[in-house]
Design a protein around this motif. Structure first.
Motif: not given
Length: 578
Positions: A352-356, A360-366, A452-458
């Motif tokens: 999701x990222x750290x800010x609104x 919003x951008x990540x949700x649009x990609x999904x 075994x998994x990392x959150x990295x660069x969104x």
């Protein structure tokens, strides 16, 4: 019988079974019951020779491709007629959104099996022993225990503060849980800590046998299906091996044939060229096939690594927009639906990222990704974060119109034998090289800490995306790719980029940790070590088939900082992306 150094007879004294000394923990004894170990031993003795031959076949095929031939379609002699997989159980017919994550962390498992703050819940949860799990002994044993607790609806966990006081309790609602599924490890992996007759057991066999013996009958008694995912199949004969394993366990547990159901990931180039044959071999146990797009890209590179005309461009530019990827997804849908199996779409690997604005951008990609999958006929998809369950669900609700699935949908205008061979060509960019290097550093940092998994660069980076990154850099080096900037990809250039990206990450860490000198020093050392480890892997003269083909031997204590959960890594910076 004599035992290898540091191994000793299993604590339950099952003949011929040995356990690494450090693996003989209280938790291991809870899952390695006499019945469980006896089952593992019988299965190993029945199936080990065939597994060894199948892995040798893989190596032989790869040698042929390295010598210049191309993978070819493989037809099954009996799969051409009209047939259907065993009728889908009621609880496996609606799988619009599946959430995935490592099985080793109880809090994460509970969150995957529960409704979020927004009230949304996935239809299924795929609890992972594979790509999102570092296969340490502690993680594997914890995963089996978590599967047992989840199958009973009794899994709990707590969160404590610095003083040890419980600040939050996590628990399941057994009456409101999604379909429970376990993804076992692939055929190529050995479990180093358990030996039968002196030989390491197949990791996937161990995962499956332990989960099945502890949960299958309990699930059936509650009217639920013992459901599994199987990764990395490369030939229909391998699918036959797995189906035989399922049948043997059904017989051992007194279950009717087709009680155990599995979804197989079509995530290798060879398997993509024989989907129908794979499904045919699984027809008694199949629930469907899944388009594992990230591992598929890795397999494309690995299989065709010596073909200069098949060198793929930046990993970020290889998506379902590429014709061979789009048609691979459409053919999977056609094969599955023609034979009564579900066709599952791929992973939306966004965080999701750290800010609104980022959310919003990540949700649009999904949403865009899932609109495409639903529009071509997929029955469901994967997400890696609970935040995206609702957004991913909506395109499928629109496409399904109240139905559980799209079994009646067959792709239109798809050739009988679409060209699924990857095509070479750019872009080849410095940004693409830097992305691969950064992923390598971030992932190896987590790996070194038992994660075994990392959150990295969104993005959520797991083993599959690490494999793409290292394989792509190897292929670019092997063929002397020239980047858009005019620089040739050489060992010296890769070393330089590793040095620059390590420095950028360390600078970002200094900003993130502020005045906490002790914490900063520990993190700097961990990332520096990870950069060295990743550079060594990326610069190997020969491409290893997988990051590892065996689990680590158990240590006396787990590595500092590792708890099996995903790591939230340092965010990208402008300097790092330059």
């Amino acid at each position: 019988m004599p035992y290898p150094a540091r191994f000793r007879p299993a604590p339950t004294a099952v003949d011929g079974v040995a356990l690494h000394a450090a693996a003989d923990t209280a938790a291991a004894r809870r899952v390695l019951t006499p019945d469980a170990l006896a089952l593992v031993a019988r299965l190993h003795r029945t199936l080990h020779a065939d597994r060894t031959a199948l892995l040798a076949d893989r190596a032989e095929r790869q040698a042929e491709w390295n010598a210049g031939t191309l993978p070819e379609r493989v037809e099954h002699p009996a799969a051409a007629g009209r047939w259907c997989v065993a009728r889908l159980p009621a609880d496996m017919r609606r799988r619009r959104v599946e959430i995935t994550g490592p099985v080793s962390d109880a809090r994460m498992v509970i969150n995957m099996l529960s409704r979020g703050a927004d009230g949304e819940r996935a239809d299924a949860a795929m609890l992972d022993f594979e790509d999102s799990l570092k296969p340490s002994w502690a993680n594997v044993v914890a995963g089996v225990e978590n599967m047992i607790g989840a199958a009973r609806g009794e899994l709990t966990a707590t969160k404590t503060d610095a003083s040890g006081a419980v600040v939050k309790t996590y628990a399941l609602d057994p009456d409101d849980m999604p379909l429970l599924m376990a993804r076992v490890r692939g055929l190529h992996l050995d479990e180093a800590n358990v030996r039968v007759d002196g030989e390491p057991v197949a990791a996937g066999l161990l995962d499956f046998a332990l989960v099945a013996i502890h949960t299958a009958r309990a699930l059936v008694a509650r009217g639920k299906t013992p459901a599994y995912y199987v990764p990395k199949v490369e030939h229909y004969r391998e699918a036959r091996w797995w189906s035989r394993l399922f049948a043997l366990v059904e017989d051992e547990l007194g279950l009717d044939r087709s009680t155990i159901r599995a979804t197989f990931l079509i995530e290798t180039l060879p398997a993509a060229l024989q989907m129908e044959a794979v499904l045919y071999e699984l027809r008694d146990h199949a629930a469907g096939l899944n388009g594992g797009r990230w591992d598929k890209i890795f397999s494309d590179i690995k299989c065709l690594r010596e073909h200069p005309d098949r060198v793929l461009g930046d990993r970020a530019d290889i998506g379902m927009n590429r014709p061979w990827m789009r048609d691979y997804a459409r053919e999977l849908i056609r094969v599955c639906h023609r034979h009564g199996a579900l066709a599952m779409g791929g992973m939306a690997a966004f965080t999701p990222g750290r800010d609104d604005a980022t959310r919003e951008a990540q949700t649009a990609k999904v949403v865009a990704d899932k609109e495409f999958e639903a529009s071509i006929g997929h029955d469901g998809c994967w997400v890696s974060h609970p935040y995206f369950i609702g957004p991913a669900m909506r395109p499928f609700l629109d496409a399904l119109g109240g139905a559980d699935n799209q079994l009646g949908v067959l792709p239109e205008d798809l050739p009988a034998r679409p060209d699924l061979m990857p095509q070479g060509g750019g872009p080849y960019t410095m940004d693409g090289l830097r992305t691969n290097v950064r992923v390598g550093i971030a992932y190896l940092k987590g790996w070194n800490e038992d994660v075994g998994c990392v959150a990295w660069d969104d993005l959520m980076e797991d083993l599959a995306t690490l494999e793409i990154s290292r394989a792509q850099v190897w292929q670019w080096r092997r063929h002397g790719v020239t980047l858009a900037s005019g620089e040739a990809v050489t060992d010296d250039l890769v070393r330089r980029v590793f040095r620059e990206e390590k420095e950028a990450i360390l600078l970002a860490l200094c900003d993130a940790h502020g005045d906490d000198a002790d914490a900063l020093g520990r993190e700097l050392a961990r990332y520096a070590r990870a950069a060295d480890d990743a550079r060594a892997v990326f610069l190997e003269p020969e491409m290893r088939p997988f990051l590892t083909t065996t689990s680590d031997l158990a240590a006396a204590a787990p590595p500092a900082g590792g708890d099996g959960a995903a790591v939230e890594a340092v965010p990208a910076t402008a300097d790092a992306a330059a």
